[in-house]
Motif scaffolding. Structure first.
Motif, PDB file in Angstrom:
ATOM      1  N   VAL A 455      56.877 -94.155  -7.455  1.00  0.00           N
ATOM      2  CA  VAL A 455      57.108 -95.274  -6.084  1.00  0.00           C
ATOM      3  C   VAL A 455      56.198 -96.619  -6.703  1.00  0.00           C
ATOM      4  CG1 VAL A 455      57.049 -95.587  -3.705  1.00  0.00           C
ATOM      5  CG2 VAL A 455      57.282 -93.533  -4.448  1.00  0.00           C
ATOM      6  N   PRO A 456      56.997 -97.610  -7.134  1.00  0.00           N
ATOM      7  CA  PRO A 456      56.792 -99.059  -7.497  1.00  0.00           C
ATOM      8  C   PRO A 456      55.738 -99.853  -6.114  1.00  0.00           C
ATOM      9  CG  PRO A 456      58.757 -99.062  -7.862  1.00  0.00           C
ATOM     10  CD  PRO A 456      58.401 -97.302  -7.055  1.00  0.00           C
ATOM     11  N   ALA A 457      53.875 -99.483  -7.267  1.00  0.00           N
ATOM     12  CA  ALA A 457      53.231-100.500  -6.214  1.00  0.00           C
ATOM     13  C   ALA A 457      53.219-101.297  -5.103  1.00  0.00           C
ATOM     14  CB  ALA A 457      52.030-100.919  -6.852  1.00  0.00           C
ATOM     15  N   GLU A 458      54.444-102.343  -5.755  1.00  0.00           N
ATOM     16  CA  GLU A 458      54.968-102.862  -4.615  1.00  0.00           C
ATOM     17  C   GLU A 458      55.821-102.409  -3.649  1.00  0.00           C
ATOM     18  OE1 GLU A 458      58.274-103.348  -7.858  1.00  0.00           O
ATOM     19  OE2 GLU A 458      56.023-102.754  -7.868  1.00  0.00           O
ATOM     20  N   PHE A 459      55.634-101.631  -3.127  1.00  0.00           N
ATOM     21  CA  PHE A 459      56.979-100.729  -2.352  1.00  0.00           C
ATOM     22  C   PHE A 459      55.595-100.560  -0.805  1.00  0.00           C
ATOM     23  CE2 PHE A 459      61.044-100.901  -4.349  1.00  0.00           C
ATOM     24  CZ  PHE A 459      61.907-100.477  -3.523  1.00  0.00           C
ATOM     25  N   PHE A 460      55.054-100.122  -1.939  1.00  0.00           N
ATOM     26  CA  PHE A 460      53.413 -99.279  -0.936  1.00  0.00           C
ATOM     27  C   PHE A 460      52.657-100.692  -0.239  1.00  0.00           C
ATOM     28  CE2 PHE A 460      53.058 -95.412  -3.363  1.00  0.00           C
ATOM     29  CZ  PHE A 460      52.910 -94.327  -2.376  1.00  0.00           C
ATOM     30  N   ALA A 461      53.020-101.957  -0.792  1.00  0.00           N
ATOM     31  CA  ALA A 461      51.945-102.868  -0.692  1.00  0.00           C
ATOM     32  C   ALA A 461      53.211-103.383   1.046  1.00  0.00           C
ATOM     33  CB  ALA A 461      52.040-104.375  -1.129  1.00  0.00           C
ATOM     34  N   ALA A 462      53.909-103.044   0.279  1.00  0.00           N
ATOM     35  CA  ALA A 462      55.424-103.684   0.873  1.00  0.00           C
ATOM     36  C   ALA A 462      55.063-102.846   2.857  1.00  0.00           C
ATOM     37  CB  ALA A 462      56.780-103.628   1.269  1.00  0.00           C
ATOM     38  N   ALA A 463      55.565-101.800   2.211  1.00  0.00           N
ATOM     39  CA  ALA A 463      55.101-100.700   3.524  1.00  0.00           C
ATOM     40  C   ALA A 463      54.165-100.981   4.146  1.00  0.00           C
ATOM     41  CB  ALA A 463      55.057 -99.719   2.697  1.00  0.00           C
ATOM     42  N   ALA A 464      52.847-101.400   3.794  1.00  0.00           N
ATOM     43  CA  ALA A 464      51.506-101.607   4.992  1.00  0.00           C
ATOM     44  C   ALA A 464      51.119-102.279   5.437  1.00  0.00           C
ATOM     45  CB  ALA A 464      50.301-101.624   3.568  1.00  0.00           C
ATOM     46  N   LEU A 465      52.117-104.097   4.412  1.00  0.00           N
ATOM     47  CA  LEU A 465      52.831-105.258   5.438  1.00  0.00           C
ATOM     48  C   LEU A 465      53.227-105.053   6.181  1.00  0.00           C
ATOM     49  CD1 LEU A 465      53.245-107.416   2.261  1.00  0.00           C
ATOM     50  CD2 LEU A 465      51.384-108.044   3.891  1.00  0.00           C
ATOM     51  N   GLU A 470      54.265-104.417  12.192  1.00  0.00           N
ATOM     52  CA  GLU A 470      54.072-104.187  13.348  1.00  0.00           C
ATOM     53  C   GLU A 470      52.929-103.678  14.520  1.00  0.00           C
ATOM     54  OE1 GLU A 470      56.590-101.261  15.809  1.00  0.00           O
ATOM     55  OE2 GLU A 470      56.974-102.258  13.702  1.00  0.00           O
ATOM     56  N   LEU A 471      51.725-104.281  14.035  1.00  0.00           N
ATOM     57  CA  LEU A 471      50.906-104.191  14.490  1.00  0.00           C
ATOM     58  C   LEU A 471      50.056-105.806  15.411  1.00  0.00           C
ATOM     59  CD1 LEU A 471      48.233-102.140  12.457  1.00  0.00           C
ATOM     60  CD2 LEU A 471      49.171-100.818  14.748  1.00  0.00           C
ATOM     61  N   GLN A 472      51.192-106.622  15.198  1.00  0.00           N
ATOM     62  CA  GLN A 472      50.843-108.477  15.835  1.00  0.00           C
ATOM     63  C   GLN A 472      50.952-108.150  16.748  1.00  0.00           C
ATOM     64  OE1 GLN A 472      49.369-109.817  13.069  1.00  0.00           O
ATOM     65  NE2 GLN A 472      49.108-108.379  12.213  1.00  0.00           N
ATOM     66  N   PRO A 473      50.188-108.930  17.779  1.00  0.00           N
ATOM     67  CA  PRO A 473      50.570-109.555  18.781  1.00  0.00           C
ATOM     68  C   PRO A 473      51.444-110.598  18.926  1.00  0.00           C
ATOM     69  CG  PRO A 473      48.205-109.508  18.391  1.00  0.00           C
ATOM     70  CD  PRO A 473      48.773-109.276  17.055  1.00  0.00           C
ATOM     71  N   SER A 474      52.310-110.251  20.557  1.00  0.00           N
ATOM     72  CA  SER A 474      53.371-111.038  20.628  1.00  0.00           C
ATOM     73  C   SER A 474      52.944-111.416  21.979  1.00  0.00           C
ATOM     74  CB  SER A 474      54.249-110.264  20.712  1.00  0.00           C
ATOM     75  OG  SER A 474      54.537-109.278  22.120  1.00  0.00           O
ATOM     76  N   GLY A 475      53.790-112.791  22.112  1.00  0.00           N
ATOM     77  CA  GLY A 475      53.385-113.427  23.170  1.00  0.00           C
ATOM     78  C   GLY A 475      52.788-115.332  22.935  1.00  0.00           C
TER      79      GLY A 475
END
Length: 661
Positions: A455-465, A470-475
């Motif tokens: 699995v390319p490392a850039e895919f792991f980086a993209a998955a973490a981002l 997803e965790l960023q607060p909204s509003g």
């Protein structure tokens, strides 16, 4: 012309037939099992009839259920598609008895060509060359070993009934024969209800060339050129093209004439395919293998180079119309190539995968065609064949068609289910494939180069981002303390994700926010990135590069990312470190796929060596032998033959012998 036609099939072929029926103004009737109640072909038909539970034997293979559905729905004719009952003479007879037109050849033609043993004898009398071999019909009881020795090794074991590579086994030496016969009979019985076998000489460096024929009820037979089907795995076609780069005009005419004669020898009507085998080193010599008395999976490449709709002509011929196309009218224009997209994992021996489709993106553009049944929410189970779609490209020449197909596959994304798309791109990029130096063993020779579990490392980086977004607060008002950036007194430690994709794991640390972050994948140097979501897309910029990933999230919080034909699931993982040294591979032996346990070859307490067959699991008509990972003792055996098992369910436990003392 018919007013109403029932399509006795499912998946992409049902969708494809319904498309032509709609174009002809014919009412399309679909059938479905409980597993397909919400399938695409059901929604695209004018009406649909339930025919039974998920098991194919009680639904799509149930002749009474399908005939009853056709009669009750008011259909005048039945199109069988391919697979299931498409080449079943009993089904054709049942349709006729019910007053239905079977959109296929006469029963006698199905009988003659459906049995490979009879087919070889029939076409041989018509002057068509056949592969030397023998069969259960003329091999005395217990005489298979002697017959095999007469034919010579390597040889091919084939079921007399059916096709599609099911039940075929290549045998290189006498000590492989008994196991191959046992396995071939079991798969032939399961797939076709008939375990009659034949053996044939295996042609070295073989190329698989087939000729498309079309015949009407008035004695008119034409051929529509050839298809090259040499790129195969386990005798199952993967990539097909038209025309073949191997044939010159003289050989093409000779093979086309032989195919037409084979069709005439049985009074054929409708669309059919005559399959030949030849050596790549001697293209002047070809042998008849079999005739498929139905539409082929790969028929789109012929349609693209001839401009003819084969399903339309199946329907017109079945309705009694004359073929309006003469042999001299058939012109091959350009080049077309098809790639089959399967739900399978090439890195794990091409075992079938499964799951729920979360999102779909299919390519489009000049010269690109997709035959598919994929929709978001579709469930890929273990009851049916794992083919999901066919991506086909046409070009004015072979190089242009190859380029268009590669770009189309790169733009194909199916999230939620593992597929072979990246493997297909790798195969198309092979130097011999691009040069047209093909044979049916090429894939096996190149397998280690074409298959990777990395699995390319850039895919792991993209998955973490993606997780961080997803965790960023909204509003409009955001409390700084709610921002997940890993801030601590004196320094920021970042946010750490422990991710797993397949058999690969990585620890990813993100310092900062998705709009400006340093990303560390395991011990690699940090990469400065920014990321944002745009609907179905995850956009990531780093080091002057801009990548766009298609993404979707499953109900178990698994994130799927796809780019350039690659797609991977990412789940959060807790690392579990063993407290004591264990032998490599010791412990539970799990099912590599969801399916059914066909055979249990050992018992609890048996002493086994690494590689000893333990069980045989079947899914989507494919058998997979599960072997012992180490030398040891079968300490647990919690399953039995006939039992349904899930992906990664424990089938057996093999423990080192010293642990048993």
């Amino acid at each position: 012309m018919f007013d109403s036609v029932l399509v006795a099939n499912r998946g992409e072929i049902a969708v494809r037939v319904i498309r032509t029926l709609r174009d002809l103004g014919i009412r399309a009737v679909a059938v479905y099992s409980d597993a397909d109640a919400e399938a695409r072909h059901v929604h695209e038909a004018d009406t649909a009839v339930r025919i039974g539970p998920a098991e194919a034997s009680k639904s799509y293979l149930s002749i009474p259920a399908i005939v009853d559905a056709a009669v009750s729905s008011g259909a005048q004719a039945v199109h069988p598609g391919y697979g299931f009952l498409a080449e079943n003479a009993e089904f054709a007879r049942a349709c006729e008895a019910a007053g239905l037109v079977f959109i296929g050849p006469p029963v006698d033609a199905i009988d003659a060509m459906g049995d490979k043993i009879r087919a070889k004898a029939t076409v041989s009398k018509a002057g068509v060359p056949v592969v030397p071999g023998a069969s259960d019909v003329d091999i005395p009881s217990g005489g298979f070993a002697a017959a095999a020795a007469d034919v010579g090794y390597p040889l091919l074991i084939k079921p007399s009934a059916g096709g599609g590579g099911k039940g075929m086994r290549l045998v290189h030496a006498p000590d492989e024969l008994d196991d191959a016969i046992e396995s071939a009979r079991r798969e032939a019985k399961s797939s076709f209800g008939d375990d009659t076998l034949l053996i044939e000489r295996f042609v070295t460096t073989p190329r698989h060339i087939e000729i498309q024929v079309m015949a009407d009820k008035h004695g008119h037979v034409i051929h529509l050129g050839e298809r090259e089907c040499s790129l195969q795995r386990r005798h199952q076609k993967i990539i097909e093209e038209a025309p073949s780069v191997l044939l010159d005009e003289a050989t093409r005419d000779k093979m086309g004439t032989a195919a037409a004669e084979a069709a005439r020898s049985v009074g054929y009507v409708g669309a059919g395919t005559v399959e030949f085998i030849m050596s790549a080193h001697n293209p002047d010599e070809f042998f008849f293998m079999e005739m498929n008395t139905r539409l082929q999976v790969e028929h789109p490449v012929t349609e693209l180079v001839t401009g003819l709709d084969l399903v339309e002509w199946q329907v017109r011929v079945a309705a009694g119309e004359h073929l309006s196309v003469q042999q001299s009218d058939v012109v091959i224009n350009g080049h077309a190539i098809e790639a089959r997209v399967y739900a399978e994992d090439p890195a794990r021996g091409f075992i079938p995968t499964g799951g729920t489709v979360l999102a779909v993106h299919e390519p489009s553009g000049d010269g690109v065609r997709v035959d598919s049944w994929m929709t978001p929410g579709a469930v890929i189970g273990s009851n049916y064949d794992p083919m999901l779609a066919k991506v086909i490209a046409w070009g004015p020449d072979r190089a242009a068609a190859l380029h268009r197909l590669d770009r189309a596959l790169a733009d194909t994304a199916l999230l939620g289910v593992g597929t072979n798309t990246a493997f297909l791109r790798g195969l198309l990029a092979d130097n011999d494939v691009r040069a047209g130096r093909l044979d049916t063993e090429l894939v096996d020779r190149r397998l280690s180069e074409l298959v990777s579990s990395d699995v390319p490392a850039e895919f792991f980086a993209a998955a973490a981002l993606d997780r961080l977004l997803e965790l960023q607060p909204s509003g409009s008002i955001v409390d700084p303390w709610d921002i997940p950036d890993g801030w601590r007194m004196g320094a920021s430690r970042g946010v750490v994700f422990r991710l797993k994709s397949g058999q690969t794991s990585a620890v990813v640390r993100v310092e900062g926010t998705p709009s400006a972050a340093n990303v560390f994948v395991d011990d690699a140097e940090p990469v400065r990135v920014s990321a944002r979501r745009d609907g179905f897309m995850l956009e990531v910029r780093h080091a002057g590069r801009f990548d766009r990933y298609r993404h979707a999230s499953g109900p178990d919080r698994t994130v799927w990312l796809a780019r350039d034909g690659l797609s991977f699931p990412f789940g959060e993982q807790e690392f579990v470190l063993s407290a004591r040294g264990e032998a490599a591979g010791a412990g539970p032996v799990t099912s590599p796929m969801p399916g059914t346990v066909l055979v249990v070859k050992v018992a609890a307490g048996d002493v086994v060596r690494a590689g000893t067959p333990l069980l045989v699991v079947e899914a989507m008509k494919m058998e997979h032998t599960v072997t012992a990972p180490i030398d040891g003792v079968v300490s647990e055996l919690p399953v039995r033959a006939g039992q349904q098992v899930a992906l990664d369910e424990t089938l057996a436990v093999v423990s080192p012998q010293e642990e048993q003392q």
